[in-house]
Scaffold this active site. Structure first.
Site, PDB file in Angstrom:
ATOM      1  N   CYS A  87       0.777  -1.158   0.050  1.00 20.59           N
ATOM      2  CA  CYS A  87       0.022  -0.073   0.026  1.00 20.59           C
ATOM      3  C   CYS A  87       0.930   1.142  -0.126  1.00 20.59           C
ATOM      4  O   CYS A  87       1.962   1.449   0.578  1.00 20.59           O
ATOM      5  CB  CYS A  87      -1.006   0.017   1.286  1.00 20.59           C
ATOM      6  SG  CYS A  87      -2.111   1.480   1.352  1.00 20.59           S
ATOM      7  N   HIS A 129      -8.823  -4.021  -1.997  1.00 14.49           N
ATOM      8  CA  HIS A 129      -7.993  -3.160  -1.163  1.00 14.49           C
ATOM      9  C   HIS A 129      -8.442  -1.651  -1.316  1.00 14.49           C
ATOM     10  O   HIS A 129      -8.463  -1.253  -0.012  1.00 14.49           O
ATOM     11  CB  HIS A 129      -6.576  -3.513  -1.769  1.00 14.49           C
ATOM     12  CG  HIS A 129      -5.541  -2.673  -1.048  1.00 14.49           C
ATOM     13  ND1 HIS A 129      -4.250  -3.011  -0.423  1.00 14.49           N
ATOM     14  CD2 HIS A 129      -5.256  -1.272  -1.055  1.00 14.49           C
ATOM     15  CE1 HIS A 129      -3.658  -2.285   0.030  1.00 14.49           C
ATOM     16  NE2 HIS A 129      -4.199  -0.819  -0.331  1.00 14.49           N
ATOM     17  N   GLU A 130      -8.800  -1.471  -2.477  1.00 14.62           N
ATOM     18  CA  GLU A 130      -9.201   0.162  -2.341  1.00 14.62           C
ATOM     19  C   GLU A 130     -10.402   0.521  -1.801  1.00 14.62           C
ATOM     20  O   GLU A 130     -10.659   1.363  -1.227  1.00 14.62           O
ATOM     21  CB  GLU A 130      -9.281   0.652  -3.963  1.00 14.62           C
ATOM     22  CG  GLU A 130      -7.843   0.533  -4.423  1.00 14.62           C
ATOM     23  CD  GLU A 130      -6.576   1.005  -3.832  1.00 14.62           C
ATOM     24  OE1 GLU A 130      -6.749   1.924  -2.994  1.00 14.62           O
ATOM     25  OE2 GLU A 130      -5.679   0.479  -4.089  1.00 14.62           O
ATOM     26  N   HIS A 133     -10.343   0.940   1.930  1.00 12.51           N
ATOM     27  CA  HIS A 133      -9.755   1.994   2.477  1.00 12.51           C
ATOM     28  C   HIS A 133     -10.980   3.208   2.702  1.00 12.51           C
ATOM     29  O   HIS A 133     -10.761   4.072   3.486  1.00 12.51           O
ATOM     30  CB  HIS A 133      -8.977   2.988   1.289  1.00 12.51           C
ATOM     31  CG  HIS A 133      -7.291   2.613   1.270  1.00 12.51           C
ATOM     32  ND1 HIS A 133      -6.629   2.795   2.466  1.00 12.51           N
ATOM     33  CD2 HIS A 133      -6.670   1.727   0.444  1.00 12.51           C
ATOM     34  CE1 HIS A 133      -5.424   2.318   2.178  1.00 12.51           C
ATOM     35  NE2 HIS A 133      -5.428   1.596   0.976  1.00 12.51           N
TER      36      HIS A 133
HETATM   37 CO    CO Z   1      -3.444   0.844  -0.079  1.00 11.63          CO
END
Ligand code: CO
Length: 151
Positions: A87, A129-130, A133
């Protein structure tokens, strides 16, 4: 304009981000800046909170192409894949994360038009993953075997 990428420990990375409600010039500038920032950092994805903006907007740049997902949501997630992840907000580290192998999402583009998309493999991993966030989740929360990257 290249923006500063926020690093782990900053509170903005732990917020539940707000939906985008105005599909205006400010959003376009944010997305353009995120794209430039991601290209400069040679990453596969970037979420708005990573440039300090707690809005539900992410970009992904993978073999399948460059994508902007505004107010994204999962329709379904299938299968499982386990592999390395890093990341841009956790510089110099990587870890092993288990993710769905195939996902379907709905999202808006920068004009506010709604679409859906199915992704698999690394593309699906990048999306998961995004999207994490946007809910204040960082991959290190889910990873096993986090280690320093060797250059
Ligand atoms: Co990230």
């Amino acid at each position: 304009m290249i923006r500063k990428i926020v690093q782990i420990g900053d509170e903005v990375l732990r917020q539940k981000c707000e939906p985008v409600t105005r599909f205006d010039g400010e959003l376009c500038t944010l997305l353009d800046d995120m794209k430039e920032t991601l290209r400069d950092a040679r990453g596969a994805g970037l979420a708005a909170p990573q440039v300090g903006v707690p809005l539900r907007a992410v970009i992904v740049d993978v073999d399948e192409g460059y994508f902007e997902f505004i107010n994204p949501a999962f329709v379904w997630q299938k299968g499982e894949q386990t592999g390395p992840e890093g990341c841009l907000s956790v510089v110099g580290k990587s870890g092993i994360v288990t993710r769905p192998n195939k996902v379907k999402i709905v999202y808006s583009d920068r004009k506010g038009d709604r679409y859906s998309l199915v992704a698999r493999g690394f593309f699906a991993r990048a999306i998961c993953h995004e999207l994490d966030h946007l809910d204040g989740v960082i991959y290190t929360d889910k990873a096993v075997d986090i280690r320093d990257e060797e250059d």
